[in-house]
Design an enzyme around this catalytic site. Structure first.
Site, PDB file in Angstrom:
ATOM      1  NE  ARG A   1      -3.200 -22.318   4.942  1.00  0.00           N
ATOM      2  CZ  ARG A   1      -1.878 -22.264   4.948  1.00  0.00           C
ATOM      3  NH1 ARG A   1      -1.286 -21.180   4.527  1.00  0.00           N
ATOM      4  NH2 ARG A   1      -1.162 -23.269   5.390  1.00  0.00           N
TER       5      ARG A   1
ATOM      6  CB  SER B   1      -8.748 -22.021  -5.194  1.00  0.00           C
ATOM      7  OG  SER B   1      -7.718 -21.345  -5.875  1.00  0.00           O
TER       8      SER B   1
ATOM      9  CG  ASP C   1      -7.170   5.434   6.337  1.00  0.00           C
ATOM     10  OD1 ASP C   1      -6.500   4.884   7.244  1.00  0.00           O
ATOM     11  OD2 ASP C   1      -7.418   4.916   5.245  1.00  0.00           O
TER      12      ASP C   1
ATOM     13  CG  ASP D   1      -3.512   5.701  10.978  1.00  0.00           C
ATOM     14  OD1 ASP D   1      -2.606   4.984  11.443  1.00  0.00           O
ATOM     15  OD2 ASP D   1      -4.035   5.524   9.867  1.00  0.00           O
TER      16      ASP D   1
ATOM     17  CG  ASP E   1      -0.113   4.191   5.478  1.00  0.00           C
ATOM     18  OD1 ASP E   1       0.596   3.688   6.373  1.00  0.00           O
ATOM     19  OD2 ASP E   1      -1.144   4.859   5.703  1.00  0.00           O
TER      20      ASP E   1
ATOM     21  CE  LYS F   1      -4.576 -19.132  -8.272  1.00  0.00           C
ATOM     22  NZ  LYS F   1      -5.995 -19.119  -8.200  1.00  0.00           N
TER      23      LYS F   1
END
Lengths: 562, 684
Positions: free
Chosen positions: B384, B386, B520, B524, B309, B397
């Site tokens: 989107r 802040s 996990d 999976d 992963d 940004k």
């Protein structure tokens, strides 16, 4: 040892490699060709063989056993009934039961051990229709089996290994027959007789009458060498002036012996798709063989110190050798004929110095894989490669694989079964014979040399070699029977587990090679393979050899002979 | 690695004492018969003992010799038993540590779980059955492995993992599994028991290391066959030698033939084989990884593809600021300062990384906002963006298109230098973050998924070992490709779904490769089950843990690499000791063969290259060496031979040199030394 001697030796190997390489590649093409030729088609139709149908390992093996058993029965009957059959100008009577059994087994198993003197026992008809036919058949059987084993590595998840009848036909018609015709004609040109006449009588210079045996020698001689059979027309084999008329014919004999067995690893490499794999096997075989030639040459050139004591100019050992061929060619012939499972001789192995005699014996005991009999050498060394790779694979932390085929407990079990046969047969029969007064009465020599004679005989039989340590009268019911059994076990009890391995490997998926699997084409693998072969062989036969040639050697140095 | 599973010293006194006791218990024929080489040794020892009694009885003067041979043959068996017992003892010590995590708690089993009432009865934990539902509240121990069906709690799992920080467990999702023996610290949960006590993976593991359920693994089996075959061959050699010696009028006694046989058969590897296997499992546990079968450990050595992963294994998992790229006319320093102000109130890892970068690389001190009127604008999913309003300064940004909208520009209509920077960042797999002040674009922050340091070197090492690494990520292909090339993986699966993983594993397996992966989540599970080595994280779901064949108690996916190494080490140790064992035989021949025939053939004394004192002392020394070498090699068997991540041919060359050539030379020296002692003590 002389420079010229070594030059002769090296030249032979150069010629063999030059000839074996294209032959191997041509054989790879021959045995992967899908369509039968017109000639083949005719033969298959005649025999009722469905050439398109492939066989499982078991069917393939069964077909092989069936034709070999039939061959055995026919050859046995031919010998027993030869006085009823044509082409018997000498009027020989039927061959005795134990000898006929021994000889039939001997020629079926490609051993060609001869308990008899050819020119005084077998009619021309038996020599040609019986022995020479088996020379072809047993050699072609070996090639077919080697091809089947090769396919096990070439294929992935396959249920079949090819068709035995097709492989047998192709090996005979397209490999052995053309080569035998060429070599046979060359032998005739070099002075070997080829006639259906019986013996001729001559008057010698002293006025004595001498019977000179003649017959179809050149034709049998060609396949005797090419098929690593080794059964001579004459009792004296290749040291007889008609079987080895000149140094040139001797040279050609050695090359003919080596060429097919050396071509098979090349074929193997080509068929598994990586010629370097075949090259590695061939190098391992030839390195050991050349070392063996060197060892015999050295031992014979150093000779026997006793000779110097008696005022000879050189200690070099010429006993039992043809002066026409000299030390180098005799050493070469002795090593090649035993490294192969040929068994033809141009020198008497019993007359070699103790160490010089140890080498041919040990070469046979290593399992006839240097480069071994036609076909049997290849599958023999593959079994050794499997064991080498198993240990090596573990040492690099992987479940071992050879050419992408995982070697698991089943293969290991079968490989062990195969390599058990030789020591069991050789050591077992030797030990029994060494204790048996019945057997000991056959010995011509006392002391360690006598033991060497027995050990050599059973090694030769079980290894399907066929050469002898003369001095042992093997034409007794005990030796004819036990040696015959040793030959059968050495051949067929070895083949069956090997073919089972082939069947099991063919069914496996070919896994890709990575950096983590160690390469089986490089110098390291070659060294490992040689190490495993020598150590395994050495550990099995050291005690027996110590009591035969080794102690004889030390005794000789101490001035004692037997 | 946690401190709990600390490595006991190789010969811990307690373990050694217990092992010494067990070594005698293992003389039971049933136990001996499991190991053909040692079984043959024991049979031969019994035979020689009988010979010794006969020699004593008839008083032929060789009783001292045959008695000593018999004793050392028994010692050979004893030492082999001891090796196995030590390995098992160490395994038991581990198992006890694991077992301590299970307590005989009283569980509150719900009587009517369907009725949504909390009626319960108290039952001892061992009486719980699969499917039972129990209620666990704060400060209670979870009675058995299970799955949370209701509630959320913080759980202390230190008993299992050694990690003291509590973890959150809640119903649904990927963090619903709980392990028996762990403690709930706060709140309550209802747990559905998934494994009856005694059958959890922990129990399976305990059984495995204790040796009770130990079955031979496939490779161990194949090696045993080879060893049994060698034993059989040497049996032929020795028995036939009796006959062959008879030819030279030499009568070899049973005692010397037995001595020859036992020194030739591979007792060294035969005696250490099971110890090596147990030690391999043990090394894994010490590494806080639990395997549910020995086969899995062996398979780990064969793995040739690792599915890793991306998040947590290859990268740190958070995007971090790495560059400030201002528009023309703005200095980097100014952009860094502005970006910093915009991120002061941003508590996300990205925000903190912007602060860290500005402070670290640009040496900007954190501004004091004490007397300025600052209004922070928090991030919202709608805008989107802040930022912060500092008096006159309006700083924002956010995602590039959102900031462009904020400064009233259309998509891709920023200044060329700005567009170019944005493009470049996206192309290399990064995330551009635009910064604007007072309605004007001033630059871009480069956010990047930072690859862990040293990971590239590890992948290189794996490549040298012939192992292909595959990165699995949910990122888009562009980002994935960029990170893949930076990390040096061989392949990647972008926008990976659980189905993709499964399909990839199947495709690789069809090519004959062996795959290891870790995972996990419940989704999976199919891939974990399909993989040849599936390592489930302890923090994962019960389904994942059941599907895999290993569980990593530390939940550290990087460990996959070490697991492979442990597997390889296990096989290597077996191979190396086999080579050593067989190579030893050469020297033994040189010791024993001349000794056997000295009377008949004094000439063979030339083979006595070691110059051993007498035939009896030569044979005795070889037998003693053969017994002692087992003890000498126990530490190596338990520790495993050194593993290095180099190409197979290099590894083979090294091991052949050490264990092959070394195996030939060592016994020459060893037997000589023992011979000097034996003759000095007048033992023979």
């Amino acid at each position: 040892m002389t420079f010229a001697g070594w030059l002769q030796i090296i030249l032979v190997f150069a010629i063999v490699i030059a000839a074996a390489w294209p032959l191997g590649i041509a054989m790879a093409k021959l045995f992967t060709r899908a369509e039968p030729t017109g000639l083949e088609r005719g033969l298959y139709r005649l025999a009722g063989v469905d050439a398109g149908k492939e066989q499982s390992w078991a069917t393939y093996t069964f077909a092989m056993l069936a034709i070999n058993f039939a061959g055995f029965v026919v050859l046995y009957l031919l010998q027993r009934l030869q006085f009823h059959l044509p082409l018997d100008p000498q009027g020989f009577s039927g061959v005795s039961e134990p000898l006929a059994f021994n000889t039939a087994m001997s020629f079926v198993t490609n051993t060609n051990w001869q308990s008899y003197g050819g020119e005084t026992t077998m009619s021309h008809f038996v020599q040609m229709a019986g022995l020479t036919v088996q020379n072809f058949l047993s050699a072609a059987t070996g090639i077919a089996l080697a091809v089947a084993v090769t396919r096990a590595f070439a294929r992935s998840e396959a249920k079949t290994l090819g068709n035995f009848w097709v492989d047998l036909t192709r090996a005979t018609v397209y490999v052995l027959l053309p080569l035998a015709i060429v070599v046979g004609l060359a032998f005739m040109a070099l002075g070997m007789p080829q006639t259906l006449q019986g013996s001729v009588e001559a008057t010698t210079l002293e006025g004595a009458r001498q019977v000179i045996a003649l017959g179809p020698v050149a034709s049998q001689e060609a396949i005797k060498q090419l098929g690593t059979n080794g059964g001579g027309f004459f009792n004296a084999n290749s040291s007889h002036p008609f079987e080895g008329p000149s140094a040139w014919s001797d040279y050609l004999s050695i090359i003919a012996m080596l060429v097919v067995s050396s071509a098979l690893p090349v074929m193997f490499g080509r068929m598994v798709g990586d010629i370097r794999q075949g090259r590695a096997l061939l190098i391992a075989m030839l390195v050991m063989l050349i070392a063996a030639v060197g060892a015999i040459y050295w031992a014979e050139a150093n000779g026997n110190p006793l000779l110097s004591q008696y005022g000879f100019a050189s200690a070099a050992n010429f006993e039992g050798k043809e002066v026409r061929f000299g030390l180098a060619m005799s050493a070469l012939f002795a090593a090649v004929t035993t490294g192969l499972s040929c068994g033809a001789v141009n020198t008497m192995h019993a007359s070699l110095t103790p160490l010089g005699g140890l080498v041919p014996m040990f070469l046979i005991q290593l399992g006839e894989i240097l480069p071994g009999g036609v076909g049997s050498g290849l599958y023999g060394i593959i079994v050794m490669a499997l064991i080498s790779v198993f240990v090596a694979g573990l040492m690099v932390g992987r479940t071992p694989d050879y050419l992408g085929k995982k070697i698991e407990s089943k293969e290991m079990k079968l490989a062990i079964l195969a390599i058990l046969i030789l020591p069991l047969v050789i050591l077992g029969f030797t030990a029994i014979s060494a204790m048996l007064p019945l057997a000991l009465s056959s010995l011509a020599n006392a002391g360690p040399h006598g033991l060497s004679e027995i050990l050599y005989a059973f090694s030769s039989a079980a290894g399907n070699n066929g050469s002898a340590f003369a001095g042992l009268n093997a034409n007794t019911p005990w030796f004819n029977t036990t040696l015959g059994i040793a030959m059968a076990l050495g051949r067929f009890a070895y083949i069956v587990p090997v073919m089972a391995i082939a069947g099991s490997l063919a069914a496996k998926k070919k896994i890709p090679q990575t950096q983590g699997s160690f390469p089986t084409h490089g110098a390291l693998f070659i060294a490992l393979l040689i190490g495993v072969i020598l150590i395994l062989g050495g550990l099995q036969y050291f005690p027996a050899l110590a009591l035969g040639p080794i102690v004889e050697h030390f005794a000789m140095l101490a001035g004692k002979s037997f | 690695m946690s401190t709990k599973h600390a490595n006991p010293s190789l010969f811990d006194r307690k373990i050694a004492l217990e092992a010494a006791k067990q070594a005698f218990v293992k003389f039971s024929p049933r136990v001996l018969a499991r190991n053909p080489v040692i079984f043959v040794t024991a049979v031969v020892a019994a035979l020689v003992t009988a010979m010794w009694l006969r020699d004593l009885f008839i008083g032929n003067g060789v009783a001292l010799f045959s008695g000593q041979i018999a004793a050392w043959l028994w010692f050979t068996v004893l030492f082999a038993n001891f090796a196995e017992a030590v390995a098992e003892g160490r395994g038991k010590a581990q198992a006890d540590a694991l077992r301590r995590t299970r307590t005989d708690t009283i569980a509150r089993r719900l009587l009517q779980p369907d009725q949504r009432n909390d009626l319960f009865e108290k039952v001892p934990a061992p009486d719980l059955r699969e499917g039972d539902i129990v209620m666990v509240s704060a400060n209670e121990v979870i009675p058995a492995d299970g799955e949370i069906i209701e509630g959320i709690a913080s759980v202390n799992e230190s008993a299992i993992t050694g990690e003291s920080a509590p973890v959150i467990r809640e119903s649904g999702g990927d963090r619903s599994a709980v392990t028996g023996g762990t403690t709930v610290l706060s709140d309550w949960i209802k747990v559905k028991i998934t494994a009856a006590p005694g059958h959890s993976f922990l129990d399976r593991m305990i059984a495995l290391v204790e040796g009770a359920e130990r079955q031979k693994t496939p490779n161990e089996l194949a090696l045993s066959i080879l060893l049994a075959g060698m034993t059989l061959i040497f049996l032929f050699v020795v028995v036939s030698l009796w006959g062959i010696a008879g030819y030279s009028a030499t009568v070899l006694s049973v005692t010397v033939l037995a001595a020859l046989l036992v020194t030739l058969i591979p007792t060294t590897i035969g005696g250490l084989l099971s110890a090596i296997g147990i030690a391999g499992m043990d090394r894994l546990i010490r590494f806080n990884v639990i395997a549910t079968s020995g086969r899995a450990v062996e398979a780990a050595g064969d793995v040739d593809t690792l599915l890793l992963d991306k998040t947590g294994t290859i990268t740190f998992g958070n995007r971090l600021a790495t560059d400030f790229l201002p528009v023309p006319g703005v200095s980097e320093q100014a952009l860094a300062e502005t970006a910093m102000l915009a991120s002061l109130a941003d508590e996300t890892p990205e925000g903190r990384s912007i602060l860290a970068l500005a402070k670290g690389n640009y040496r900007i001190a954190e501004p004091q906002l004490g007397n300025t009127k600052a209004v922070t604008v928090p991030f919202s999913a709608v805008t989107r963006i802040s930022g912060v309003d500092l008096g006159e300064r309006i700083i924002r940004k956010g995602a590039v298109d959102a900031v462009l909208k904020h400064v009233k520009l259309g998509p891709n209509s920023g200044p060329p230098a700005f567009n170019e920077a944005v493009d470049r960042i996206s192309r290399t797999g990064g995330t551009p973050l635009a910064v604007a002040e007072n309605g004007k674009l001033i630059g871009v922050i480069h956010l990047k998924d930072v690859v862990k340091s040293g990971i590239k070197e590890r992948f290189n090492a794996l490549r040298n070992m012939g192992i292909k690494t595959v990165m699995v990520t949910g990122d888009n292909p562009v980002t994935a490709a960029a990170i893949a090339s930076e990390a040096g993986v061989d392949d990647f699966i972008a926008e990976a779904t659980p189905e993709d993983k499964l399909a990839y594993i199947r495709a690789e397996q069809a090519k004959g490769r062996l795959i290891a992966m870790c995972g996990d989540g419940t989704n999976d599970a199919p891939a974990l089950a399909q993989a040849d080595v599936g390592v489930a994280m302890q923090s994962g779901t019960q389904a994942a843990r059941e599907a895999g064949n290993m569980v990593d108690l530390d939940s550290n996916p990087t460990k996959l690499i070490e697991i492979v190494e442990i597997g390889k080490q296990l096989l290597m140790t077996r191979g190396s000791l086999t080579t050593f064992s067989i190579a030893n035989d050469v020297a033994k021949y040189f010791a024993i063969i001349p000794a056997l025939f000295l009377v008949t053939y004094p000439e063979l004394g030339a083979l006595n290259v070691m110059g051993l004192a007498s035939p009896e002392s030569a044979i005795l020394s070889a037998v003693i060496f053969n017994a002692l070498i087992i003890v000498a090699l126990i530490p190596l068997a338990l520790k495993g031979v050194a593993y290095r991540a180099v190409a197979a041919s290099e590894l083979l060359r090294r091991n052949l040199l050490i264990y092959g050539l070394g195996g030939m030379i060592v016994p020459f020296i060893g037997i000589k030394v023992i011979d000097i002692l034996v003759s000095a003590l007048h033992l023979a």
